[in-house]
Every structure is written in C-alpha cells, then in structure tokens.
Design an enzyme around this catalytic site. Structure first.
Site, PDB file in Angstrom:
ATOM      1  N   CYS A   1     -14.603 -36.382   0.031  1.00  0.00           N
ATOM      2  CA  CYS A   1     -15.120 -36.132   1.374  1.00  0.00           C
ATOM      3  C   CYS A   1     -15.383 -37.452   2.078  1.00  0.00           C
ATOM      4  CB  CYS A   1     -16.429 -35.362   1.304  1.00  0.00           C
ATOM      5  SG  CYS A   1     -16.261 -33.815   0.403  1.00  0.00           S
ATOM      6  N   GLY A  27     -10.748 -35.811   3.554  1.00  0.00           N
ATOM      7  CA  GLY A  27     -11.027 -34.383   3.528  1.00  0.00           C
ATOM      8  C   GLY A  27     -10.466 -33.736   4.766  1.00  0.00           C
ATOM      9  N   ASN A 105     -21.031 -37.085   0.102  1.00  0.00           N
ATOM     10  CA  ASN A 105     -19.719 -37.324  -0.507  1.00  0.00           C
ATOM     11  C   ASN A 105     -19.944 -37.576  -1.986  1.00  0.00           C
ATOM     12  OD1 ASN A 105     -17.451 -40.157  -0.604  1.00  0.00           O
ATOM     13  ND2 ASN A 105     -17.057 -38.055  -1.181  1.00  0.00           N
ATOM     14  N   GLY A 106     -19.171 -36.875  -2.800  1.00  0.00           N
ATOM     15  CA  GLY A 106     -19.335 -36.999  -4.247  1.00  0.00           C
ATOM     16  C   GLY A 106     -19.497 -35.627  -4.841  1.00  0.00           C
ATOM     17  N   TYR A 246      -5.870 -44.817  -4.679  1.00  0.00           N
ATOM     18  CA  TYR A 246      -5.392 -43.691  -3.879  1.00  0.00           C
ATOM     19  C   TYR A 246      -6.310 -43.262  -2.751  1.00  0.00           C
ATOM     20  CZ  TYR A 246      -4.048 -38.884  -2.728  1.00  0.00           C
ATOM     21  OH  TYR A 246      -3.694 -37.751  -2.068  1.00  0.00           O
TER      22      TYR A 246
HETATM   23  P1  5GP Z   1       1.084 -34.031  -9.300  1.00  0.00           P
HETATM   24  O1  5GP Z   1       2.222 -33.387  -8.620  1.00  0.00           O
HETATM   25  O2  5GP Z   1       1.483 -34.925 -10.437  1.00  0.00           O
HETATM   26  O3  5GP Z   1       0.061 -33.015  -9.723  1.00  0.00           O
HETATM   27  O4  5GP Z   1       0.320 -34.907  -8.242  1.00  0.00           O
HETATM   28  C1  5GP Z   1       0.623 -36.231  -8.047  1.00  0.00           C
HETATM   29  C2  5GP Z   1       0.596 -36.541  -6.585  1.00  0.00           C
HETATM   30  O5  5GP Z   1      -0.624 -36.089  -6.024  1.00  0.00           O
HETATM   31  C3  5GP Z   1       0.687 -38.015  -6.336  1.00  0.00           C
HETATM   32  O6  5GP Z   1       1.747 -38.254  -5.464  1.00  0.00           O
HETATM   33  C4  5GP Z   1      -0.618 -38.380  -5.678  1.00  0.00           C
HETATM   34  O7  5GP Z   1      -0.414 -39.013  -4.434  1.00  0.00           O
HETATM   35  C5  5GP Z   1      -1.371 -37.105  -5.467  1.00  0.00           C
HETATM   36  N1  5GP Z   1      -2.677 -37.212  -6.128  1.00  0.00           N
HETATM   37  C6  5GP Z   1      -3.421 -38.292  -6.213  1.00  0.00           C
HETATM   38  N2  5GP Z   1      -4.570 -38.061  -6.812  1.00  0.00           N
HETATM   39  C7  5GP Z   1      -4.598 -36.817  -7.138  1.00  0.00           C
HETATM   40  C8  5GP Z   1      -5.561 -36.015  -7.797  1.00  0.00           C
HETATM   41  O8  5GP Z   1      -6.649 -36.434  -8.174  1.00  0.00           O
HETATM   42  N3  5GP Z   1      -5.234 -34.752  -8.001  1.00  0.00           N
HETATM   43  C9  5GP Z   1      -4.049 -34.269  -7.613  1.00  0.00           C
HETATM   44  N4  5GP Z   1      -3.783 -33.011  -7.892  1.00  0.00           N
HETATM   45  N5  5GP Z   1      -3.131 -34.994  -6.973  1.00  0.00           N
HETATM   46  C10 5GP Z   1      -3.386 -36.261  -6.739  1.00  0.00           C
HETATM   47 MG    MG Z   2       1.364 -39.066  -3.250  1.00  0.00          MG
END
Ligand code: 5GP
Ligand code: MG
Ligand code: SF4
Length: 465
Positions: A1, A27, A105-106, A246
């Site tokens: 968030c 978010g 947030n958190g 990210y």
């Molecule tokens: P995947 O398809 O492997 O589940 O998701 C990877 C993609 O989701 C990456 O391209 C990334 O940008 C994004 N992503 C980044 N962090 C997370 C996360 O914590 N959870 C999920 N589901 N996707 C993420």
């Molecule tokens: Mg991605």
C-alpha cells in the site's frame, strides 16, 4: 500500500490526491482520503479504482476541504480480497479528545489474535482489515493525547507498519521498530509538511525531501514544528530488501540512493554472477528494465526492448485474483517479433513467484522465433511468503519452494535460468561486505526464510518456519 499526508497547505486533499497518484504503483485496488477543515470538520471519501479516476473530480474534491489531509492507496494483503468499500483506508475514529484517522502500509502479524480479543471485549469491527485493530486499540488506551494512544496501540501490534495519521491539528507518522516499509518526510511552502511512502510523491507536489522517518520513530507535526519520539525503545532497522528490487518506484530515493541505480547495480552484479553468451538483453517490462540495462552494460550485450507493455494495464501481480492474474500476462505484454526472430535472448525479470509469468513469456519469445531463451532474475528465488505487506501466495504455490534452480529451469523450459545470489543482492543495494548473516541489515525473509518478526497468526494457522 501507499500512504501520504500533508499539513499546512490550503486544500490539502488535492495535494494528497496527487501524492497518492504518484504512489499508485503501491496499490491499485482502491484509495481513500480524510481531510480536516476548521469549520467543516472531518470529511472523507473512499473509492475503488485508480486515484486519477476518482480524486480528480471537483465535485468530490470540494467535499474534502481543509489544510490537513491524509490518504491511502490499497493493495490487499490482509483482509478480504473481495471488493468491500469498508476495507478502504484511512480508518477514522471518534475519541473523547476528538476524531483521528489512520492510514497503514504493511501487515500486522498478530491481527487475528488481536481482533478476537477486541471483539470479545466489545469492539465492533467495520472491516476485514488487519489495520482496523489500531483504531480499536486506540479507543481502549487511557492516554489523553491521540499520539500517545497511537503509541499505546502500536506497542500491542506486531508486524510491519508505516503509519500516517491525523487529528484536527496534527499530522503523525510512525514506523515499526524494524522500519520494514518506507516512510519519508518532506517540506512544502512556508509552513507545510508532508509524509509519504516514497520520495516520488514529494516530487509530484514540489515538496522538498527532508529525511526518512527512522525505524521505530514517531513524528508529530503541528504548526510547522516536529516532535520526534521513540515509543518502542531503541531498535535497528531491517528494511524490506524487496522494496529495492520491485516494490518502490525507480525514481524514488531510499537511503540516499536512487532505486533505479540500485536496480541497475543488481543487473551488473547478475551479469558478473551468471554470464551467458547471447545476442540481446531484453527486460520483462517494466520492473525488469533497470536490471536489464545494468546487465547489458556489464556484459556488453546489446539492450533491446523485445517485449512491449500495454501502458493501460495494471501491474499483473497486484490484480487480486489468480484468474485475472493469469490472463494479465498476455493482455499486458507483447513480443516485438522482428527483433527477436533468430536471436539468442536474455530476459531479465525482477522475480519469479509462481513462475506463470516466466512460462508465458518464454512461450511468447519462442513463438516469435527466438533461437535461445535465458532467464536472469534480479532477486534470489522467492521460496517463502511475505507476511509484512507484499502479497506473495502460500508456500505451496511458490515455484522456488518446491523446486531447485535446475528443476525450475526445466519447468519453465528455457535454456538457462539464474537468480542473483542473496549476497550479490546485498552488494547491489550498497552493502559492500554483503549480508551480515549474524545480524542481517535487511528483511529478506521471502528469500532466506529468516523472519525478523514472528508471523504468529500464520503459525497458529499451521505455517511452519
Ligand atoms: P509469477 O508469474 O512468477 O507468479 O510472478 C512474477 C511476476 O510478478 C514478476 O514479473 C514480477 O514483476 C511480479 N511480482 C513481483 N513481486 C511479486 C510478488 O510478491 N508476488 C507476485 N505474485 N508477483 C510478483
Ligand atoms: Mg514484472
Ligand atoms: Fe520484503 Fe520479502 Fe521481507 Fe516481505 S519478506 S518484507 S517482501 S523482504
């Protein structure tokens, strides 16, 4: 968030709307603003969808007058995934000394236990959100000042919290003792102050960055004065390392360093750790882009935009249901076929979670006629869920929890797959000596399984650390 608050400017809610717009990547499900005006008192608005589609309408913004306002953009990690307007923050409460609003947030790790206890003692919860516990705990505190009640409440909660709160006259910011989620302070105009999740939201309103709120620090801002305190005693921070990889926006500054520069450094490190002979380095947009630039610079292999992202889709993983997430990849990304045909391609992405994104992108790249596909990932394998505010799925859905790197390579079915090492990631975020294993400088639980805060609700539900 994302959380944002401003005090000491006319029509504070308009500034909050802009700030939230700059924090929209944190978010996208919903947003809310609470404002206070000396004559009209507290007013609030909570809406589903993007900030720009709601908090730009003058008919709505006129209902949020005053020189003090806070806001929140929501991405559901705790609470119901279904769209319920009552779950949208900020939350508001009336106390004997006046109203107060809180945006969080958190993720609180003992919220289930607290909720049960509070309900037993007569609290009437309005939402399914973990954050609502804070308002109820404030109501039970016997302190005479709002800030002291917030401190009382936060001493009872466990987990990650960066909080922006307000009373009729005060803007309040707090970070949990480990400072897992970010929170910064800025200045605007002669007498105005801003609290924000990230610095990119200071830039949009022309506020000047002052400093980060420290882990475990509370600031109370009133009439241009800042009072700082440490309600949890002394602590050493363990910021979320995944914010660097990210979550944060690349134009934000964390710890004096641009997130873009850190991500580029991750790509450089990755190229050193896992080199491969190829014709092109392509980012998986947009989150893989800075790391791909670093990889290309270090390896000398040309950078190319082999995949184009439709700018009008949200971030895939932030979409709340698996079904939408699965469709999302193709709706969002498309391969530039003439560029890829006949080439050995290195794809750089920030993370592999379920592996569904990587698998689909690999199919798209091969359909476009690539000769070889090599994945390079800007984070170590995500083998553990996050309980501190990032929505990772259960452990059994995490590819890296079930498979070795080689097994993942075969499952995604690419020529090679390499992740940056945890040590390499620490070097890239600026820790020259790497990870201090005795006392890690960051939270990296989703990679290491070492949880700096015991996820007690999860353990009660059967989670094994
Ligand atoms: P995947 O398809 O492997 O589940 O998701 C990877 C993609 O989701 C990456 O391209 C990334 O940008 C994004 N992503 C980044 N962090 C997370 C996360 O914590 N959870 C999920 N589901 N996707 C993420
Ligand atoms: Mg991605
Ligand atoms: Fe960040 Fe991962 Fe820690 Fe969650 S578990 S706070 S995503 S480093």
């Amino acid at each position: 968030c994302g959380v944002f608050g401003v005090v000491g400017v006319t029509d504070a809610a308009n500034f909050v709307a802009l700030g939230l717009h700059a924090l929209q990547h944190r978010g996208q499900e919903a947003g809310g603003i609470v404002a206070h005006d000396a004559e009209k008192g507290f007013n609030s608005a909570h809406r589903f969808g993007y900030v720009r589609d709601n908090f730009t309408k003058s008919s709505l913004m006129e209902t949020l007058p005053g020189d003090l306002a806070i806001g929140h953009v929501r991405y559901s990690t705790a609470g119901s995934k279904a769209a319920v307007i009552r779950d949208i923050q900020p939350f508001f409460g009336e106390f004997s000394m006046g109203g107060a609003a809180v945006a969080h947030n958190g993720n609180l790790t003992n919220a289930d236990a607290l909720r049960r206890e509070l309900i037993e003692r007569g609290a009437i919860f309005q939402s399914s959100s973990d954050s609502e516990c804070i308002i109820h705990l404030m109501a039970r505190s016997i302190q005479r000042k709002h800030a002291d009640r917030i401190a009382d409440a936060l001493r009872r909660v466990e987990g990650a919290f960066s909080i922006v709160a307000m009373t009729r006259t005060k803007l309040i910011g707090v970070r949990d003792p480990l400072g897992v989620r970010p929170l910064v302070m800025g200045r605007i105009g002669d007498n105005g102050y801003v609290l924000s999740s990230e610095t990119c939201a200071l830039d949009i309103i022309g506020a000047e960055f002052v400093r980060e709120i420290d882990p475990g620090e509370m600031v109370v801002i009133q009439d241009g004065r800042i009072e700082s305190s440490r309600p949890f005693g002394p602590s050493t921070g363990r910021f979320c390392i995944f914010e660097h990889v990210y979550f944060s926006r690349p134009d934000s500054i964390i710890g004096g360093r641009s997130v873009y520069e850190t991500r580029r450094a991750i790509g450089v490190e990755l190229a050193r750790e896992a080199p491969v002979d190829a014709d092109l380095v392509c980012p998986v947009p947009d989150s893989g882009t800075p790391a791909a630039i670093g990889f290309s610079q270090e390896s000398g292999i040309p950078f190319a935009l082999g995949i184009t992202r439709n700018q009008y889709m949200g971030r895939t993983f932030i979409e709340p249901t698996e079904q939408i997430r699965n469709m999302g990849v193709r709706l969002k990304l498309n391969v530039n076929k003439s560029l890829i045909r006949g080439k050995r391609v290195i794809l750089v992405d920030d993370s592999v979670v379920r592996g569904t994104t990587s698998r689909k992108i690999k199919d798209m790249i091969l359909d476009a006629g690539a000769k070889e596909v090599h994945f390079r990932i800007a984070s170590p394998p995500t083998a553990w869920p996050c309980f501190y505010g990032v929505d990772t799925p259960n452990r059994d859905k995490l590819l890296a929890a079930k498979m070795t790197e080689d097994e993942m390579r075969d499952w995604i079915s690419v020529d090679s797959l390499k992740f940056i090492s945890l040590g390499g990631l620490y070097r890239a975020v600026g820790e020259a000596e790497g990870r201090n294993n005795a006392c890690p400088q960051y939270c990296d639980a989703c990679f290491s399984g070492e949880y700096p805060i015991t996820p007690s609700d999860q353990i009660e539900k059967g989670f094994e650390m």
